[in-house]
Design an enzyme around this catalytic site. Structure first.
Site, PDB file in Angstrom:
ATOM      1  N   LYS B  75      36.467  29.847  35.088  1.00 56.32           N
ATOM      2  CA  LYS B  75      37.330  31.029  35.190  1.00 56.32           C
ATOM      3  C   LYS B  75      37.935  31.316  33.816  1.00 56.32           C
ATOM      4  O   LYS B  75      38.377  30.397  33.122  1.00 56.32           O
ATOM      5  CB  LYS B  75      38.434  30.740  36.217  1.00 56.32           C
ATOM      6  CG  LYS B  75      39.320  31.930  36.559  1.00 56.32           C
ATOM      7  CD  LYS B  75      40.350  31.540  37.630  1.00 56.32           C
ATOM      8  CE  LYS B  75      41.190  32.699  38.112  1.00 56.32           C
ATOM      9  NZ  LYS B  75      42.172  32.317  39.143  1.00 56.32           N
ATOM     10  N   SER B 150      42.068  35.403  43.169  1.00 56.90           N
ATOM     11  CA  SER B 150      41.711  35.961  41.881  1.00 56.90           C
ATOM     12  C   SER B 150      40.490  35.337  41.218  1.00 56.90           C
ATOM     13  O   SER B 150      39.943  35.923  40.288  1.00 56.90           O
ATOM     14  CB  SER B 150      42.899  35.806  40.933  1.00 56.90           C
ATOM     15  OG  SER B 150      43.144  34.433  40.660  1.00 56.90           O
ATOM     16  N   SER B 174      43.991  31.544  45.316  1.00 55.57           N
ATOM     17  CA  SER B 174      42.987  32.153  44.432  1.00 55.57           C
ATOM     18  C   SER B 174      41.678  31.385  44.291  1.00 55.57           C
ATOM     19  O   SER B 174      40.741  31.896  43.685  1.00 55.57           O
ATOM     20  CB  SER B 174      43.585  32.391  43.044  1.00 55.57           C
ATOM     21  OG  SER B 174      44.404  33.531  43.053  1.00 55.57           O
TER      22      SER B 174
END
Lengths: 100, 475
Positions: B75, B150, B174
């Site tokens: 990420k 996310s 997330s």
């Protein structure tokens, strides 16, 4: 807790947070923040007077390390990523003068 | 694609090359990522150098580690030295960190090959990965739908078979929510179990890094590599996490599992509830006992979270001021430069949360908002503790619905509701993970959530594996 926030308060908070908002943004954000704060007002129905606050989940305190010099980041490498640098320092516009 | 576990075994045995595995990964990405947009940046040179080193080590009779040659996606809120790290924000566009996050070092020391940085909601604020300055990610199971967020890019990268493993971060769900929506496994470890050095902070009392994988065994393999004490993170737990992989197949016989009443109620779709009930039955069939349990404070989790997380974000994001890194918009003095930089650099959701947090922390409102939310946090932790006197683990849906259409939730509060099942674990600091369990009425994946007490990851993985085995039997 009123669960509401006025347009003027939103403008004030934006300036505290160093953000500039257009008139349209100010209208939209005020409306949206009111909705979130109304949801937050649910907490008013709870009696929390006897409940202590929790700042973080795992109660580590006084995290210390031996006072030894260890290698740190390379200064030139760090400054190379800055928007402005001069003489081994970060360069910024004048700090004194009229506030925005 | 073979599992991380099988791939690492083949590479360690010299039956397959790490360089070839990396090339396969990049070819798959080249073939489909224009459509999915899981990646913001590929780290091809770094990947090639690492894969070559792994192959050389094998040829020299050395063991490159448990993740030898396994391609992994990261990420884009975790620092990778010399490689772009943007948090999907214009304010960090062009920045190349001068250091690696601890998890990056641990992965590479275990032989993993980092192939790229994945898309996220800006600064990890969101539940759909639509809120990225560089455009949305699409769900590989149905490209008209969101992947969740996310960590949507990392979830999609695994779901699209670009990589067998990826890392995400989980502040209110997330990792788990996008795992559920993309049909993969996603783990939020205990607070402090995985070092956050080099993770760009959103809400420091909640953030945790964790893995995505196709299956529970691969997730265990990855968690065991990235967990452990780090002196560079002051919130890192001093004791090592009990490894999860050795006991992952030990089953659930005799375990007592509680199904959370408040998360099987209004606001959760019927098909998701039906699947979760089936998951409970599967655990009973595997030898566990399952009973309903009420944890009333969980319904206040959302309200508490949307005060605590923005409050901490407003403080953490003060560092983006145009001085030390990233984008700067000039001004006549420092204050004007700060305002111009932040106003141009942050997107709307980030601005919204910074303002909400600044307000919740401001003089006269602190006790009413932030202070009250912190007390609710204690209430939730206490109720979990009471439940765990009677149960080994808890069970709930991961997400109230399956993946929704891109653009369907434009109102911030509607998106915030996506986190209702996942937030309580962050507030308590406990581990929780999502496991795919069948599909909803629309044919899209449903995830069920296994929750565990602090540092009981090993037990959590055993139940997750039992659910995975049962789900395989259903299809």
């Amino acid at each position: 807790m009123s669960g509401e926030i006025s347009r003027d308060e939103v403008a004030h908070v934006a300036s505290l947070a160093r953000l500039r908002l257009s008139d349209n943004e100010l209208d939209t954000f005020t409306e949206q923040l009111c909705v979130v704060l109304e949801t937050a007002a649910q907490l008013n129905s709870l009696d929390l007077s006897e409940v202590p606050p929790m700042a973080q989940p795992y109660p580590l305190t006084n995290v210390l390390r031996p006072d030894l010099i260890v290698p740190s980041l390379d200064r030139d490498e760090v400054l190379a990523q800055a928007p402005g640098a001069e003489d081994g320092r970060f360069r910024v516009p004048p700090a004194l003068g009229e506030a925005p | 694609m073979s599992s991380a576990f099988e791939l690492a075994a083949a590479i360690r045995a010299g039956e397959q090359s790490a360089v070839a595995a990396a090339e396969t990964s990049f070819d798959t990405i080249d073939g489909r990522d224009e459509e999915i947009h899981a990646f913001l940046h590929l780290t091809k040179q770094r990947a090639h150098a690492q894969a070559e080193a792994v192959d050389k080590a094998v040829a020299a009779g050395q063991d490159p580690g448990p993740l030898a040659g396994v391609p992994i996606a990261i990420k884009d809120n975790m620092c990778t030295r010399g490689e772009p790290t943007t948090c999907s924000s214009k304010i960090l566009e062009g920045w190349r960190p001068p250091y690696d996050a601890t998890v990056i070092g641990r992965l590479e020391a275990a032989g993993a090959v980092i192939v790229g940085k994945t898309n996220l909601d800006e600064f990890a604020m969101g539940s759909s990965t639509e809120n990225s300055a560089f455009g949305p990610t699409r769900n590989p199971r149905d490209t008209s739908r969101v992947p969740g967020g996310s960590s949507g890019g990392s979830a999609a990268a695994v779901a699209a078979d670009f990589v067998p493993l990826s890392l995400g971060s989980d502040t209110g769900g997330s990792i788990r929510q996008p795992a559920a929506l993309c049909g993969v496994v996603g783990v939020k470890p205990s607070y402090g179990a995985v070092s956050r050095y080099g993770l760009i902070a959103f809400a420091s009392s909640l953030d945790q890094i964790g893995p995505f994988a196709h299956d529970v065994t691969d997730a265990a393999l990855c968690l065991d590599v990235i967990s452990g004490h780090d002196p560079r993170d002051a919130t890192s737990i001093p004791t090592a996490l009990t490894p999860t992989l050795p006991t992952v197949n030990d089953g659930v016989a005799g375990m007592r599992i509680g199904l959370i009443d408040e998360l099987m109620a209004d606001g959760i779709d019927d098909d998701v509830i039906a699947r979760t009930n089936q998951a409970a039955e599967a655990l009973i069939a595997a030898g566990a006992t399952v009973e309903r349990v009420s944890i009333p404070a969980t319904i206040y989790g959302l309200a508490a979270y949307y005060l605590i997380a923005p409050a901490e974000a407003s403080s953490n994001l003060a560092r983006f001021d145009g001085v030390r890194y990233g984008h700067r918009v000039d001004g006549q003095n420092v204050a004007a430069m700060n305002v111009a930089t932040r106003s141009a650099g942050f997107g709307d959701e980030v601005k919204r949360r910074i303002m909400l947090g600044t307000y919740a922390l401001s003089s006269g409102y602190y006790d009413a908002y932030y202070g009250k939310a912190q007390r609710v946090r204690t209430l939730i932790a206490d109720e979990f503790a009471t439940a765990y006197e009677k149960f080994d683990l808890l069970l709930s849906p991961t997400s109230p619905s399956t993946a929704f259409e891109i653009g369907a939730k434009s109102d911030p509060m509607a998106l915030y509701m996506c986190d209702v099942c996942t937030i309580p674990s962050n507030l308590a600091g406990h581990p929780a993970m999502s496991v795919p369990f069948g599909v909803g009425d629309d044919g899209l994946p449903v995830g069920v959530q296994v929750l565990a007490p602090m540092l009981e990851e090993a037990k959590m993985f055993r139940a997750a594996k039992a659910l995975e085995d049962a789900a395989k039997g259903m299809s």
